[in-house]
Structures are given as structure tokens and as C-alpha cells.
Design a protein around this motif. Structure first.
Motif, PDB file in Angstrom:
ATOM      1  N   ASP A  38       3.665   6.838  -2.909  1.00  0.00           N
ATOM      2  CA  ASP A  38       3.351   7.394  -4.156  1.00  0.00           C
ATOM      3  C   ASP A  38       2.819   6.003  -5.248  1.00  0.00           C
ATOM      4  OD1 ASP A  38       4.514   9.900  -3.778  1.00  0.00           O
ATOM      5  OD2 ASP A  38       6.604   8.974  -4.335  1.00  0.00           O
ATOM      6  N   ASP A  39       3.041   5.299  -5.017  1.00  0.00           N
ATOM      7  CA  ASP A  39       2.890   3.737  -5.019  1.00  0.00           C
ATOM      8  C   ASP A  39       0.835   3.637  -5.794  1.00  0.00           C
ATOM      9  OD1 ASP A  39       4.698   3.619  -7.271  1.00  0.00           O
ATOM     10  OD2 ASP A  39       4.932   1.700  -5.938  1.00  0.00           O
ATOM     11  N   PHE A  40       0.916   4.278  -4.065  1.00  0.00           N
ATOM     12  CA  PHE A  40       0.004   4.095  -3.802  1.00  0.00           C
ATOM     13  C   PHE A  40      -1.111   4.733  -4.705  1.00  0.00           C
ATOM     14  CE2 PHE A  40      -3.626   5.234  -0.243  1.00  0.00           C
ATOM     15  CZ  PHE A  40      -4.122   3.701  -0.089  1.00  0.00           C
ATOM     16  N   ILE A  41      -1.466   5.990  -4.416  1.00  0.00           N
ATOM     17  CA  ILE A  41      -1.818   7.380  -4.687  1.00  0.00           C
ATOM     18  C   ILE A  41      -1.968   6.365  -6.575  1.00  0.00           C
ATOM     19  CG2 ILE A  41      -1.818   9.185  -5.790  1.00  0.00           C
ATOM     20  CD1 ILE A  41      -2.019   9.271  -2.427  1.00  0.00           C
ATOM     21  N   VAL A  42      -1.481   5.798  -7.027  1.00  0.00           N
ATOM     22  CA  VAL A  42      -1.500   5.537  -8.296  1.00  0.00           C
ATOM     23  C   VAL A  42      -2.264   4.523  -8.714  1.00  0.00           C
ATOM     24  CG1 VAL A  42      -0.760   4.703 -10.975  1.00  0.00           C
ATOM     25  CG2 VAL A  42       0.405   6.976  -9.643  1.00  0.00           C
ATOM     26  N   GLN A  43      -1.566   3.629  -7.498  1.00  0.00           N
ATOM     27  CA  GLN A  43      -2.469   2.396  -7.878  1.00  0.00           C
ATOM     28  C   GLN A  43      -4.310   2.316  -7.442  1.00  0.00           C
ATOM     29  OE1 GLN A  43      -1.756  -0.328  -8.955  1.00  0.00           O
ATOM     30  NE2 GLN A  43       0.720   0.399  -9.744  1.00  0.00           N
ATOM     31  N   ALA A  44      -4.522   3.120  -6.748  1.00  0.00           N
ATOM     32  CA  ALA A  44      -5.816   3.116  -6.081  1.00  0.00           C
ATOM     33  C   ALA A  44      -6.638   3.856  -6.542  1.00  0.00           C
ATOM     34  CB  ALA A  44      -5.716   3.674  -3.612  1.00  0.00           C
ATOM     35  N   ARG A  45      -5.354   4.496  -7.528  1.00  0.00           N
ATOM     36  CA  ARG A  45      -7.354   5.828  -8.105  1.00  0.00           C
ATOM     37  C   ARG A  45      -8.621   4.442  -8.664  1.00  0.00           C
ATOM     38  NH1 ARG A  45      -8.246  10.719  -9.290  1.00  0.00           N
ATOM     39  NH2 ARG A  45      -8.746  10.791 -11.205  1.00  0.00           N
TER      40      ARG A  45
END
Length: 155
Positions: free
Chosen positions: A77-84
Motif C-alpha cells: 500500500d505504501d508503494f502504490i502511494v510512494q511510487a506515484r
């Protein structure tokens, strides 16, 4: 990230087509004869080339994103937000807008040239020029995204 992949695939294919079909084109090659097949060929080759460009860059980019995810210990979930921000920000939005405008113009010019009773060879040259701009735009976008990601990984 699905929308990015779709546009990138189209842009990637057209980009390589421009490089392959237009790199040797000279200004004096405004031949008085061209056929509707020339227009169809340019557009077909372009979409395949964009696909190739995307297929070359996307896996490397995704691997770098995974590397950053592991380095930062992000959850999914962090990745989805942080990668955007690495695929979508104000600058990539400008690249995307330019790409969309070029793709629209290229499709329109390709259809116009293929449908004409007597194809306009100057229009074919303009089509190829727009395709070159598209390749340049997509290359710049990929370079920008890779630079941002590489800088973050280096921190």
C-alpha cells in the motif's frame, strides 16, 4: 499506473517507428508521388515501434521501482502511494498532454492521407515530422522519470 502503461506503449511504438522510418529523410525528399499505403504504413509501423520502446523501458523502470520499495521497506500500500510521483507529476502531465495531442494529429493525418484520392506527399512528410516529435517527447519523458528515480535510489 495502468494509464501510463497504455500511453507509453503507444508512444513507444510510434517513437521507434519515427527513428527507423524517418532518420534518413531529407528535406529534398518531398517526392511528388506517394500512395495511401505510405500513410497506412507510417502509422502501423509507428504503433509497433512505440510498443517496442515501451517494452524496452518499462521492465527496467519497474525493476528500479521495486528496488526503491525494498530499500525503503515500503508495504504494498505504501508503494502504490510512494511510487506515484515517479510516474505522474506536473512535468509528466505536460509530456502526456503533448503525447495525446501528437497522437491525435498523427491519427488524423494518417486517415486523411490514406483516404485521399490523390495523397498529399507534403502531408506525409508532416506526419513523419510529428512522429519524430512524439518520439522525442516520449524519450524525454522516460529520461526524466529515470533521472528522478535514480536520484531517489541514490539517497
Amino acid at each position: 499506473m495502468g494509464g501510463f502503461r497504455g500511453r507509453a506503449a503507444i508512444a513507444a511504438g510510434i517513437g521507434l517507428a519515427i527513428v527507423s522510418c524517418c532518420s534518413g529523410l531529407r528535406a529534398d525528399e518531398t517526392s511528388a508521388t506517394c500512395a495511401k499505403e505510405d500513410f497506412e504504413s507510417v502509422v502501423e509501423t509507428a504503433s509497433g515501434s512505440l510498443r517496442d520502446l515501451n517494452n524496452q523501458n518499462r521492465p527496467v523502470f519497474q525493476e528500479k521501482l521495486r528496488e526503491l520499495k525494498e530499500k525503503r521497506n515500503w508495504t504494498h500500500d505504501d508503494f502504490i502511494v510512494q511510487a506515484r510521483p515517479f510516474v505522474k507529476d506536473e512535468k509528466t502531465a505536460v509530456y502526456d498532454k503533448t503525447t495525446d495531442e501528437l497522437l491525435s494529429a498523427i491519427a488524423s493525418m494518417g486517415q486523411e492521407g490514406a483516404a485521399a484520392a490523390a495523397p498529399d506527399c507534403a502531408l506525409l512528410l508532416e506526419l513523419r515530422a510529428r512522429m519524430k516529435m512524439l518520439v522525442d517527447t516520449q524519450s524525454a519523458k522516460w529520461n526524466y522519470m529515470f533521472e528522478k528515480l535514480d536520484a531517489e535510489i541514490a539517497k
